[in-house]
Scaffold this active site. Structure first.
Site, PDB file in Angstrom:
ATOM      1  N   ARG A 212       0.825  -1.209   0.000  1.00 40.00           N
ATOM      2  CA  ARG A 212       0.000   0.000   0.000  1.00 40.00           C
ATOM      3  C   ARG A 212       0.859   1.258   0.000  1.00 40.00           C
ATOM      4  NH1 ARG A 212      -3.787  -0.794   5.072  1.00 40.00           N
ATOM      5  NH2 ARG A 212      -1.766  -1.440   5.890  1.00 40.00           N
TER       6      ARG A 212
ATOM      7  N   SER B 237      -7.432   3.032   5.487  1.00 44.54           N
ATOM      8  CA  SER B 237      -7.015   1.696   5.052  1.00 44.54           C
ATOM      9  C   SER B 237      -6.353   1.743   3.677  1.00 44.54           C
ATOM     10  CB  SER B 237      -8.207   0.731   5.051  1.00 44.54           C
ATOM     11  OG  SER B 237      -9.236   1.210   4.224  1.00 44.54           O
TER      12      SER B 237
ATOM     13  N   GLU C 234     -20.167   1.472  -1.783  1.00 45.50           N
ATOM     14  CA  GLU C 234     -19.244   0.992  -2.820  1.00 45.50           C
ATOM     15  C   GLU C 234     -19.829   1.076  -4.220  1.00 45.50           C
ATOM     16  OE1 GLU C 234     -19.896  -0.688   0.042  1.00 45.50           O
ATOM     17  OE2 GLU C 234     -18.048  -0.024   1.003  1.00 45.50           O
TER      18      GLU C 234
ATOM     19  N   PHE D  56     -15.064  -5.645  -0.642  1.00 43.46           N
ATOM     20  CA  PHE D  56     -16.277  -4.844  -0.856  1.00 43.46           C
ATOM     21  C   PHE D  56     -16.284  -4.215  -2.245  1.00 43.46           C
ATOM     22  CE2 PHE D  56     -15.196  -4.149   3.796  1.00 43.46           C
ATOM     23  CZ  PHE D  56     -15.881  -5.274   4.204  1.00 43.46           C
TER      24      PHE D  56
END
Lengths: 320, 294
Positions: free
Chosen positions: A15, A42, A63, A88
């Site tokens: 990330r 996140s 989403e 998701f």
């Protein structure tokens, strides 16, 4: 990019490479925007928001809207990086990915964060092990699973440069930097042979790449020459590399996801029709028991030992 | 900020005269669209005449008066956007695009035929002038919100119009988008609800009721305008940029009838799908001709 890739010791969270690449792109191109579902933390996009406050669009916990808004932003001339937990993003918004991004051929970059079993103990609702199976079924959608920080950054840059919808799967499971030859380059749709060998081919991507390299090292000590192929792009698939792998007479695939329908499935489909070959597909079988990410990887043989063991079995079968 | 309801008194007499003149042209175009799309449906042997006919006046008002679009430059960054969220109503979209010069009118004869660019739901890769591929309900508004956010970031002058069905408002994604549009104060966004009160199978209020519909939108931060969706002058007044709140998105609840313009189709759920036979088609055309004094 053409220089040797420096390998820094340690384990990395991809990330970080992802956000650095997006920020770097955003510095040079006003069209780059980020779209999130309350996932600034996140997705590690806090610094992006500080630096480009008007270009961080947070739709809240929604989403479907997130993906459609991304498609709309692309229509309005933006290059949106739509980031959310991959479980998701890809499941809840699957029809939006299909209709608004892929079928509509919009220039949307979908970034599935914390993919695979990164969420470990949180359970099957939070695992994203089906994403590759359902996304590779969607036409016109490029699907990339990078293996380490360098490849993550390169994939993000390549995705931005491509005019079309792309899914990039970004792990939070710590991985080492992969050692690459001088002049290594990332190209969408091009597999990377990280180690040569003609006894068996190991086709992997993402968090399984370093495990496969370790397996190949162990196998070499036993007189088995294993080729390690990093199939970072699942769609479009590098079928030439698969055909060449099939010529070894044995293929092991391994991935942090469902093997059926995932990378293993993709390789098997090609081989069944064009180059039938002994295969072992390592991956998860379905909804998983409670356990940490590390425990789950070990439990299902997604380790250097598990890969080496599968390779040994195939090579023995080939030689008998 | 003005009253959430627009009344006739808010429009000057001069403006009313001007809308009335412009409305005459729109009325003629809407009548042509109705005749042409019925022929397409009859030739193809399938289609969605009910919703095409209920929305023909709305779509004609936009394409033949309001939208700033150029068929010679269909992807111009500053163009107004029209998104057909009720993507099954291709009869109105294709006739409007053809009459606006996006493709030759003769191509309408290929509607739904093999390899035709005129698919049962619009495809932007096939046809210029289509903004996004709709079909599954609940997609057009969220995409329209994204376009409006892009315009807001760029401080662009273009406007975004989204036509939704009323039954489509049963999709949760529409309210995700409505909530976010209200939060972002998207003054460049106008939604038109084709409020014909019928969904595929039955009346909306018998299926999963939408009322009080205006209150729902107001609660999400929208300006709400109700109009007769078959009154062209009223539609033009509602679409007028001068009437925009600019600090809020705006929804125009257009009260319509499914099958409007053809007596035996009007307000009948059975004509959601449905293809007129030769006799019915002749009667429909005769009624539409009579409407224009032919």
């Amino acid at each position: 990019m053409s220089a040797a890739v420096p390998v820094i010791a340690g384990m990395f969270d991809c990330r970080d490479a992802y956000v650095r690449a997006v920020e770097e792109l955003a510095e040079g191109d006003d069209r780059i925007v980020a779209v999130v579902n309350d996932s600034v933390g996140s997705s590690k996009l806090g610094k992006f928001r500080e630096r480009f406050p008007t270009r961080l669009i947070n739709v809240g916990i929604a989403e479907q809207n997130m993906v459609s808004v991304g498609a709309g932003l692309a229509n309005g001339g933006k290059i949106p990086f739509v980031s959310g937990a991959s479980c998701f993003l890809t499941a809840r918004a699957l029809e939006q990915i299909k209709a608004d991004c892929a079928y509509s051929e919009q220039n949307v970059k979908l970034c599935g964060i914390s993919s695979g079993v990164a969420y470990g103990e949180l359970g099957a609702t939070h695992h994203s092990i089906e994403d590759i199976a359902w996304l590779r079924a969607i036409d016109k959608l490029t699907v990339i699973v990078p293996a380490d920080p360098w490849e993550t950054a390169e994939a993000i840059k390549a995705a931005a440069a491509l005019d079309g919808p792309v899914y990039v799967r970004i792990s939070r499971m710590p991985v080492p930097a992969i050692e690459r030859p001088e002049g290594a380059r990332f190209a969408i749709g091009k597999a990377e042979t990280l180690r040569d060998g003609d006894d068996v081919a190991i086709i992997v991507n993402g968090t399984l790449v370093h495990r496969a390299l370790d397996a190949a090292t162990a196998l070499a000590g036993e007189g088995i020459a294993a080729r390690v192929i990093n199939m970072a792009t699942i769609s479009p698939l590098d079928v030439e590399a698969i055909a060449a792998a099939a010529a070894t007479g044995a293929i092991v695939t391994a991935e942090e996801g469902l093997a059926t329908g995932g990378l293993g499935g993709a390789v098997a489909e090609y081989c069944a029709e064009n180059s039938p070959v002994r295969m072992k597909m390592l991956g998860f079988p379905g909804f998983l028991p409670t356990g940490s990410a590390k425990w789950l990887m070990e439990r299902y043989g997604l380790t250097a030992d598990g890969i080496a063991s599968a390779a040994r079995t195939l090579v023995a079968g080939k030689r008998s | 900020m003005g009253s959430p309801h627009m009344s006739d008194s808010a429009i000057s007499a001069n403006a009313r005269d001007s809308f009335a003149k412009r409305a005459e042209h729109v009325r003629e175009r809407a009548n042509w669209m109705r005749r042409r799309l019925l022929k397409m449906i009859v030739d193809a042997g399938q289609g969605h005449p009910g919703g095409d006919l209920s929305s023909a006046d709305i779509v004609a008002s936009l394409y033949f008066d309001i939208l700033r679009i150029d068929p010679k430059d269909p992807a111009a960054p500053g163009r107004d956007r029209f998104v057909l969220s009720k993507g099954h109503c291709t009869g109105v979209l294709y006739t409007a695009l053809a009459a606006s010069g996006f493709f030759a009118e003769a191509e309408l004869d290929t509607y739904l035929k093999p390899e035709s660019r005129l698919n049962g739901h619009p495809n932007r890769a096939y046809l210029p002038g289509v903004e996004t591929n709709t079909g599954p309900l609940g997609h057009g508004l969220p995409v329209g919100v994204g376009i409006a956010v892009a315009g807001q970031i760029d401080n662009a002058a273009y406007r975004v119009f989204v036509l939704t069905g009323d039954g489509e408002l049963q999709e949760g994604s529409m309210w995700e988008a409505a909530m976010f549009a209200g939060h972002r104060e998207l003054g460049n966004l106008t939604v038109i609800v084709d409020r014909n009160r019928l969904q595929q199978g039955a009346r909306t209020e018998e299926t999963n009721s939408l009322e009080p519909l205006g209150d729902k939108w107001r609660a999400f931060g929208w300006q709400v305008v109700e109009v007769d969706g078959h009154d062209h002058a009223a539609l033009l007044a509602a679409f007028d940029a001068a009437a925009e709140p600019r600090t809020k998105p705006r929804v125009i609840i257009a009260n319509t009838f499914k099958g409007q313009g053809v007596s035996f189709m009007r307000d009948q759920a059975g004509w959601h799908h449905g293809v007129p036979n030769a006799e019915q088609y002749a009667q429909a055309i005769a009624e539409l001709d009579a409407e224009m004094g032919k």
